[in-house]
Design an enzyme around this catalytic site. Structure first.
Site, PDB file in Angstrom:
ATOM      1  N   CYS A   2     -10.310   2.190  -4.478  1.00 50.08           N
ATOM      2  CA  CYS A   2      -9.840   1.180  -3.531  1.00 50.08           C
ATOM      3  C   CYS A   2      -8.601   1.696  -2.803  1.00 50.08           C
ATOM      4  O   CYS A   2      -7.935   2.623  -3.264  1.00 50.08           O
ATOM      5  CB  CYS A   2      -9.467  -0.115  -4.251  1.00 50.08           C
ATOM      6  N   ARG A  18      -7.112  -5.050   1.454  1.00 48.31           N
ATOM      7  CA  ARG A  18      -7.597  -3.952   0.636  1.00 48.31           C
ATOM      8  C   ARG A  18      -9.058  -3.660   0.948  1.00 48.31           C
ATOM      9  O   ARG A  18      -9.820  -4.536   1.389  1.00 48.31           O
ATOM     10  CB  ARG A  18      -7.429  -4.296  -0.838  1.00 48.31           C
ATOM     11  N   ASN A  81      -8.521   0.303  -9.072  1.00 47.23           N
ATOM     12  CA  ASN A  81      -8.984   1.098 -10.196  1.00 47.23           C
ATOM     13  C   ASN A  81      -7.966   2.179 -10.572  1.00 47.23           C
ATOM     14  O   ASN A  81      -7.407   2.851  -9.710  1.00 47.23           O
ATOM     15  CB  ASN A  81     -10.318   1.742  -9.831  1.00 47.23           C
TER      16      ASN A  81
END
Length: 319
Positions: A2, A18, A81
């Protein structure tokens, strides 16, 4: 994987968003959790939400699990992540606010008004190595937290919690934020300026066109590369006036680091790609997002649903 960014418009309004990059979705949808909701996975369900929140979530058994979440006061939190680095506590600590990682974004957004308040709350929080159910694994994450004044990054590792002040207003995935912040220094000579002619002996050499100053900015999807590229684009995008222009700015900036299907495989052989891009406007308290399959941007105003009631509700799109 991400990428997240934050910026403010000339009036000081927050825009936060995001890309969520992965191989498969989770059935996520835009949900509002009203004031007064009690989450069973922290403080034994005894702490009602102070602020209504909106964001992308799944809600197994009616309990919201937010991938990114923003509250009515303009505090935003996104989990990105962080495998290989994230390591949570194996057991609760007495006298602390103990919670699993999946509840952490919701807790901060529902209880804290600003980054300052969130940073103070972090001093008492322990993040537990606990999955929401047998259906899911423990998500190994670090977190991007922002308001209209600043942003921070929270990383929970073997030696405890680390909090970083994020002057670049960008986050990607592993390695640590400290690495990313240092790595950006390798690209200080990159510039959006149109290059001047160069003189080599008797030859005058002119550029093909714009963009030569960017040479060296990495174009791959590796996490350090996306961090550098997002930081460069976020730093150099001209200031915009108004909601539409700033929402466009955020989607275009994150489009510069979005992952196309077929370009990058994860270890099991599946392709990773940008499942959705989100944007939260503090100016209108609206959550926007689009998906890989449908690039049309949909808007979900927080104020389109009641903010009191203590339940989780779906939000109708206005676009």
């Amino acid at each position: 994987m991400c990428t997240g960014i934050r910026f403010t418009d000339p009036e000081g309004n927050l825009y936060f968003g995001r890309n969520l990059d992965w191989t498969v979705g989770y059935g996520q949808e835009v949900l509002v959790t009203q004031r007064g909701f009690t989450h069973p996975d922290f403080m034994e369900g005894k702490v009602p939400t102070r602020y209504a929140v909106i964001g992308m979530a799944i809600a197994p058994e009616g309990c919201p699990l937010y991938l990114d979440v923003m509250n009515e006061e303009g505090l935003a939190v996104a989990g990105l992540n962080f495998p290989g680095y994230a390591q949570y506590a194996d057991a609760p600590e007495d006298g602390k606010v103990n919670m699993p990682a999946y509840a952490f974004p919701f807790y901060l957004a529902s209880q804290c008004k600003t980054v300052d308040e969130a940073e103070e709350a972090l001093k008492d929080i322990v993040i537990l190595n606990q999955a929401p159910s047998d259906q899911y694994e423990v998500a190994l994450l670090h977190w991007f937290i922002a308001d209209k004044n600043r942003s921070i990054v929270v990383e929970y590792q073997a030696d405890g919690m680390h909090v970083y002040h994020d002057e670049l207003d960008v986050l990607a995935n592993q390695p640590t934020f400290a690495y990313h912040r240092e790595n950006v220094r390798s690209y200080l000579a990159c510039t959006p300026d149109f290059p001047a002619d160069a003189h080599w002996r008797e030859a005058t050499l002119s550029p093909y066109g714009s963009g030569a100053g960017m040479r060296g900015i990495p174009g791959d999807y590796y996490s350090p590369s996306r961090f550098v590229r997002a930081a460069y684009l976020n730093a150099n995008y001209p200031a915009q006036e108004g909601e539409e222009a700033n929402v466009s700015r955020l989607f275009h900036t994150l489009g510069g680091v979005a992952m196309a299907l077929g370009a990058a495989k994860v270890s099991d052989g599946d392709y990773e790609y940008t499942l959705y891009t989100s944007c939260y406007s503090g100016r209108t308290r609206t959550y926007y997002y689009n998906t890989y399959e449908n690039p049309a941007i949909r808007a979900y105003p927080l104020d389109s649903v009641p903010l009191d009631g203590g339940v989780v509700v779906k939000v109708p799109a206005t676009l």
